[in-house]
Design a protein around this motif. Structure first.
Motif, PDB file in Angstrom:
ATOM      1  N   ASN A 213       0.912  -1.156   0.030  1.00  0.00           N
ATOM      2  CA  ASN A 213      -0.076  -0.093  -0.108  1.00  0.00           C
ATOM      3  C   ASN A 213       0.960   1.271   0.042  1.00  0.00           C
ATOM      4  OD1 ASN A 213      -2.596   1.305   0.136  1.00  0.00           O
ATOM      5  ND2 ASN A 213      -1.759   2.059   1.982  1.00  0.00           N
ATOM      6  N   GLU A 214       1.708   1.365  -1.026  1.00  0.00           N
ATOM      7  CA  GLU A 214       2.469   2.706  -0.902  1.00  0.00           C
ATOM      8  C   GLU A 214       1.681   3.758  -1.477  1.00  0.00           C
ATOM      9  OE1 GLU A 214       3.181   4.447  -3.833  1.00  0.00           O
ATOM     10  OE2 GLU A 214       4.754   5.912  -2.779  1.00  0.00           O
ATOM     11  N   GLU A 215       0.650   3.254  -2.513  1.00  0.00           N
ATOM     12  CA  GLU A 215      -0.018   4.580  -3.229  1.00  0.00           C
ATOM     13  C   GLU A 215      -1.050   5.264  -2.280  1.00  0.00           C
ATOM     14  OE1 GLU A 215       0.591   5.945  -5.852  1.00  0.00           O
ATOM     15  OE2 GLU A 215       1.497   4.404  -7.212  1.00  0.00           O
ATOM     16  N   GLY A 216      -1.506   4.852  -1.250  1.00  0.00           N
ATOM     17  CA  GLY A 216      -2.280   5.406  -0.507  1.00  0.00           C
ATOM     18  C   GLY A 216      -3.509   5.651  -1.178  1.00  0.00           C
TER      19      GLY A 216
ATOM     20  N   PRO B  15      -3.321   6.657   4.730  1.00  0.00           N
ATOM     21  CA  PRO B  15      -2.485   7.648   3.714  1.00  0.00           C
ATOM     22  C   PRO B  15      -1.553   6.565   2.778  1.00  0.00           C
ATOM     23  CG  PRO B  15      -1.581   7.536   5.875  1.00  0.00           C
ATOM     24  CD  PRO B  15      -2.765   6.622   5.967  1.00  0.00           C
ATOM     25  N   ALA B  16      -0.742   7.311   2.136  1.00  0.00           N
ATOM     26  CA  ALA B  16       0.214   6.586   1.349  1.00  0.00           C
ATOM     27  C   ALA B  16       1.406   5.960   2.124  1.00  0.00           C
ATOM     28  CB  ALA B  16       1.221   7.623   0.386  1.00  0.00           C
ATOM     29  N   MET B  17       2.330   4.896   1.550  1.00  0.00           N
ATOM     30  CA  MET B  17       3.546   4.533   2.307  1.00  0.00           C
ATOM     31  C   MET B  17       3.096   3.991   3.691  1.00  0.00           C
ATOM     32  SD  MET B  17       5.252   7.860   0.906  1.00  0.00           S
ATOM     33  CE  MET B  17       6.555   8.335   2.052  1.00  0.00           C
TER      34      MET B  17
ATOM     35  N   GLY C 157       8.461  17.254   1.353  1.00  0.00           N
ATOM     36  CA  GLY C 157       7.664  17.137   2.193  1.00  0.00           C
ATOM     37  C   GLY C 157       6.251  16.994   1.792  1.00  0.00           C
ATOM     38  N   GLN C 158       5.165  16.348   2.379  1.00  0.00           N
ATOM     39  CA  GLN C 158       3.922  16.362   2.077  1.00  0.00           C
ATOM     40  C   GLN C 158       3.073  16.607   3.302  1.00  0.00           C
ATOM     41  OE1 GLN C 158       2.476  12.986  -0.329  1.00  0.00           O
ATOM     42  NE2 GLN C 158       4.461  12.211  -0.624  1.00  0.00           N
ATOM     43  N   ARG C 159       2.021  17.210   3.034  1.00  0.00           N
ATOM     44  CA  ARG C 159       0.564  17.303   4.075  1.00  0.00           C
ATOM     45  C   ARG C 159      -0.680  16.798   3.162  1.00  0.00           C
ATOM     46  NH1 ARG C 159       1.327  20.188   8.749  1.00  0.00           N
ATOM     47  NH2 ARG C 159       3.480  21.205   8.965  1.00  0.00           N
ATOM     48  N   TRP C 160      -1.162  15.913   3.820  1.00  0.00           N
ATOM     49  CA  TRP C 160      -2.605  15.418   3.131  1.00  0.00           C
ATOM     50  C   TRP C 160      -3.639  15.702   4.085  1.00  0.00           C
ATOM     51  CZ3 TRP C 160      -2.593   9.762   0.446  1.00  0.00           C
ATOM     52  CH2 TRP C 160      -1.737  10.073  -0.411  1.00  0.00           C
ATOM     53  N   TYR C 161      -4.761  16.176   3.659  1.00  0.00           N
ATOM     54  CA  TYR C 161      -6.052  16.579   4.582  1.00  0.00           C
ATOM     55  C   TYR C 161      -7.174  15.888   4.029  1.00  0.00           C
ATOM     56  CZ  TYR C 161      -2.838  20.313   5.441  1.00  0.00           C
ATOM     57  OH  TYR C 161      -1.738  20.821   5.941  1.00  0.00           O
TER      58      TYR C 161
ATOM     59  N   PHE D 116      -0.619  18.829  -0.149  1.00  0.00           N
ATOM     60  CA  PHE D 116       0.325  20.166  -0.418  1.00  0.00           C
ATOM     61  C   PHE D 116       1.744  19.273  -0.327  1.00  0.00           C
ATOM     62  CE2 PHE D 116      -2.441  23.130  -0.375  1.00  0.00           C
ATOM     63  CZ  PHE D 116      -3.169  23.624   0.857  1.00  0.00           C
ATOM     64  N   ARG D 117       2.649  19.853  -1.150  1.00  0.00           N
ATOM     65  CA  ARG D 117       4.145  19.082  -1.389  1.00  0.00           C
ATOM     66  C   ARG D 117       5.137  20.348  -1.589  1.00  0.00           C
ATOM     67  NH1 ARG D 117       3.359  13.551  -3.591  1.00  0.00           N
ATOM     68  NH2 ARG D 117       1.178  13.029  -3.298  1.00  0.00           N
ATOM     69  N   HIS D 118       6.192  20.263  -0.891  1.00  0.00           N
ATOM     70  CA  HIS D 118       7.332  21.209  -0.786  1.00  0.00           C
ATOM     71  C   HIS D 118       8.569  20.788  -0.163  1.00  0.00           C
ATOM     72  CE1 HIS D 118       9.310  25.090  -0.868  1.00  0.00           C
ATOM     73  NE2 HIS D 118       8.285  25.643  -1.690  1.00  0.00           N
TER      74      HIS D 118
ATOM     75  N   GLY E 157       9.581  14.614  -6.341  1.00  0.00           N
ATOM     76  CA  GLY E 157       8.322  15.167  -6.140  1.00  0.00           C
ATOM     77  C   GLY E 157       7.333  14.360  -5.504  1.00  0.00           C
ATOM     78  N   ALA E 158       7.377  13.044  -6.016  1.00  0.00           N
ATOM     79  CA  ALA E 158       6.466  12.144  -5.412  1.00  0.00           C
ATOM     80  C   ALA E 158       6.841  11.377  -3.989  1.00  0.00           C
ATOM     81  CB  ALA E 158       6.123  10.803  -6.198  1.00  0.00           C
ATOM     82  N   GLY E 159       6.093  10.936  -3.138  1.00  0.00           N
ATOM     83  CA  GLY E 159       6.573  10.052  -2.113  1.00  0.00           C
ATOM     84  C   GLY E 159       6.820   8.825  -2.493  1.00  0.00           C
ATOM     85  N   HIS E 160       7.952   8.328  -1.658  1.00  0.00           N
ATOM     86  CA  HIS E 160       8.522   6.962  -1.921  1.00  0.00           C
ATOM     87  C   HIS E 160       8.734   6.061  -0.596  1.00  0.00           C
ATOM     88  CE1 HIS E 160       8.871   7.937  -6.202  1.00  0.00           C
ATOM     89  NE2 HIS E 160       9.196   8.970  -5.811  1.00  0.00           N
TER      90      HIS E 160
ATOM     91  N   SER F 104       2.847  10.583 -15.271  1.00  0.00           N
ATOM     92  CA  SER F 104       2.588   9.345 -14.254  1.00  0.00           C
ATOM     93  C   SER F 104       1.083   9.212 -13.507  1.00  0.00           C
ATOM     94  CB  SER F 104       3.830   8.997 -13.352  1.00  0.00           C
ATOM     95  OG  SER F 104       3.504   7.974 -12.557  1.00  0.00           O
ATOM     96  N   HIS F 105       0.823   8.460 -12.927  1.00  0.00           N
ATOM     97  CA  HIS F 105      -0.604   8.080 -12.348  1.00  0.00           C
ATOM     98  C   HIS F 105      -1.347   8.522 -13.601  1.00  0.00           C
ATOM     99  CE1 HIS F 105       0.375   8.668  -7.778  1.00  0.00           C
ATOM    100  NE2 HIS F 105       1.048   7.948  -8.304  1.00  0.00           N
ATOM    101  N   ASN F 106      -1.252   7.715 -14.607  1.00  0.00           N
ATOM    102  CA  ASN F 106      -2.192   7.936 -15.830  1.00  0.00           C
ATOM    103  C   ASN F 106      -1.906   6.744 -16.601  1.00  0.00           C
ATOM    104  OD1 ASN F 106      -2.670   8.498 -18.495  1.00  0.00           O
ATOM    105  ND2 ASN F 106      -2.803  10.625 -18.097  1.00  0.00           N
TER     106      ASN F 106
HETATM  107  O1  HGY Z   1       1.502  10.379  -3.522  1.00  0.00           O
HETATM  108  C1  HGY Z   1       2.599   9.943  -3.795  1.00  0.00           C
HETATM  109  O2  HGY Z   1       3.583  10.764  -3.987  1.00  0.00           O
HETATM  110  C2  HGY Z   1       2.779   8.609  -4.299  1.00  0.00           C
HETATM  111  O3  HGY Z   1       2.479   8.274  -5.407  1.00  0.00           O
HETATM  112  N1  HGY Z   1       2.238   7.612  -3.157  1.00  0.00           N
END
Ligand code: HGY
Ligand code: MN
Ligand code: MN
Length: 434
Positions: free
Chosen positions: A150-153, A158-160, A235-239, A310-312, A378-381, A404-406
């Motif tokens: 479940n990396e994708e979330g 969430p992801a990862m 870094g990432q923030r998901w809400y 959000f990512r930065h 740019g993506a989470g891994h 990607s994601h496509n």
């Molecule tokens: O959201 C991401 O960056 C990765 O695809 N889980």
């Protein structure tokens, strides 16, 4: 036997040895074989548009896992599975008391995913093992390749999650209790597909972790650069945001008497996009999911759920984006007479990867003769979380049009081979060192 190298910092001499190995043994993967392996995997969940839909812990995920385990066993690996379904295929080293040099990624995809995101890193790890077997090279440290659950979330947020549990970011129970839209938990689905393993999750030493992945952005292809030497993960923030208003009839309800939850969400979509643009050029801000209730054309929506991403690369900027969003959501709710629930469900600060591992990737790129440049992920891994418990870094290769994601996600065979060669060089440089 004298340790080949005394310290992880004499990278040049390490690569002098690898160069010697490659001279005598051509320390290279079999590009045709890894491409063929990827295309076989791509059949599991293949979509009409040429992509892959293989959501975490579905029957298709199981089918892909089973095939991968079969291939790894055929390559002489022993298999371990932990309690959150992470799969580890191990190739013994000369000294198996030493911690492994590990690689790996994920095989779960987005609903409209492609044939390379994640699965490339898993198959590249298998290819490194197959190539070491062909070359009859025995490393000092054991080598492990892995599948992270479940990396994708996407199905389970969430992801990862599973690499997060391995790294001690989450408790095991938190991971197992993640629910999909139908209320099924990761723990139930792991049991159902037979991948609820016996091993504890994490808590064991890893000598180094490397992950190869398509860039999922346009930089490498545009610059005609073969390898991205990944120095950091942003870094990432998901809400999750739920606006509540009043469901009412679209006909007789005057405009000034409405409490329209979808109007509030529309304003937030604009707000999130503005926050991203205000922090250009590297900030990313996305609303990816909107669920409208009751989602009927002649009912003013009373409740709307949406997701914010959000990512930065700078934590303080990410914090500023968070603040601007919270202030904006509050003002929108007040103006439109809505109530709201806002929960941050995922956060990690920007990750600087290990300098020794980053230089191992750079040196391997030089040894292989590939053009390369430093790049931020740019993506989470999964490597982002593994970096909390082991020296880690990543290898990027281009993808076509940076998409990607496509389902159109694509990569050239020579890129796939190059990334696997660099992965092999970086891993061996660590696995022969003491
Ligand atoms: O959201 C991401 O960056 C990765 O695809 N889980
Ligand atoms: Mn991925
Ligand atoms: Mn992905």
């Amino acid at each position: 036997m004298q340790p080949l190298l005394s310290s992880p910092f004499d990278a040049p001499s390490k690569f002098a040895i690898i160069a010697a190995m490659s001279e005598s043994k051509k320390l290279r993967v079999n590009g045709e074989r890894i491409w063929d392996t990827l295309m076989q995997m791509a059949k599991i969940g293949a979509t009409e548009k040429g992509g892959c839909c293989r959501l975490a812990l579905t029957d298709l995920d199981k089918e892909a896992r089973d095939l991968y385990v079969k291939w790894c066993k055929e390559a002489g690996c022993s298999i371990r599975i932990d309690k959150i379904g992470n799969v580890f295929a191990r190739r013994d080293g000369e000294d198996n008391s030493l911690p492994p040099v590990m690689t790996g990624s994920h095989i779960d995809t987005q609903p409209t995913g492609g044939r390379f995101d994640g699965v490339y890193g898993v198959m590249a790890g298998l290819e490194v093992i197959r190539a070491l077997n062909d070359l009859n090279i025995k490393t000092k440290h054991p080598i492990e390749t892995s599948i992270w659950t479940n990396e994708e979330g996407s199905r389970f947020a969430p992801a990862m999650v599973a690499s997060g549990v391995f790294a001690g970011v989450y408790e095991l129970d938190y991971g197992l209790s993640r629910e999909d839209a139908d209320g099924k938990t990761m723990g139930q689905e792991l049991e159902r597909i037979g991948y609820a393993g016996p091993d504890n999750v994490g808590g064991r030493p890893v000598h180094a972790f490397f992950e190869v992945h398509i860039e999922q952005g346009p930089i490498l292809e545009e610059e005609e650069t073969t390898i991205g030497v990944v120095t950091d993960g942003q870094g990432q923030r998901w809400y999750e945001l739920t606006f509540s208003g009043v469901e009412s009839h679209a006909g007789p309800t005057p405009m000034n008497r409405r409490k329209d939850a979808l109007l509030g969400t529309a304003r937030v979509i604009e707000l999130v996009n503005k926050i991203g643009l205000d922090n250009a050029p590297v900030a990313c801000a996305t609303v990816g999911m909107v669920n409208v209730h009751p989602n009927s054309r002649n009912v003013i929506p009373g409740k709307v759920f949406s997701t914010l991403d959000f990512r930065h690369p700078k934590d303080d900027v990410l914090a500023g984006m968070d603040k601007a969003m919270r202030e904006g959501v509050d003002a929108i709710a007040k103006e439109l007479g809505l109530t709201y629930e806002l929960e941050q469900i995922f956060y990690y600060a920007p990750i600087p990867f290990d300098e020794g591992c980053v230089s191992a990737v750079r040196e391997a790129s030089i040894e292989c003769g590939y053009s390369h440049r430093d790049i931020v992920a740019g993506a989470g891994h999964d490597a982002c979380y593994l970096s909390k418990v082991a020296p880690a870094s990543m290898v990027f290769v281009p993808c076509v049009d940076g998409i990607s994601h496509n389902e159109v996600e694509d990569a050239k065979p020579e890129w796939i081979t190059a990334g696997a060669n660099v992965l092999m060089g970086a891993m061996v440089s660590r696995a022969i060192a003491v």
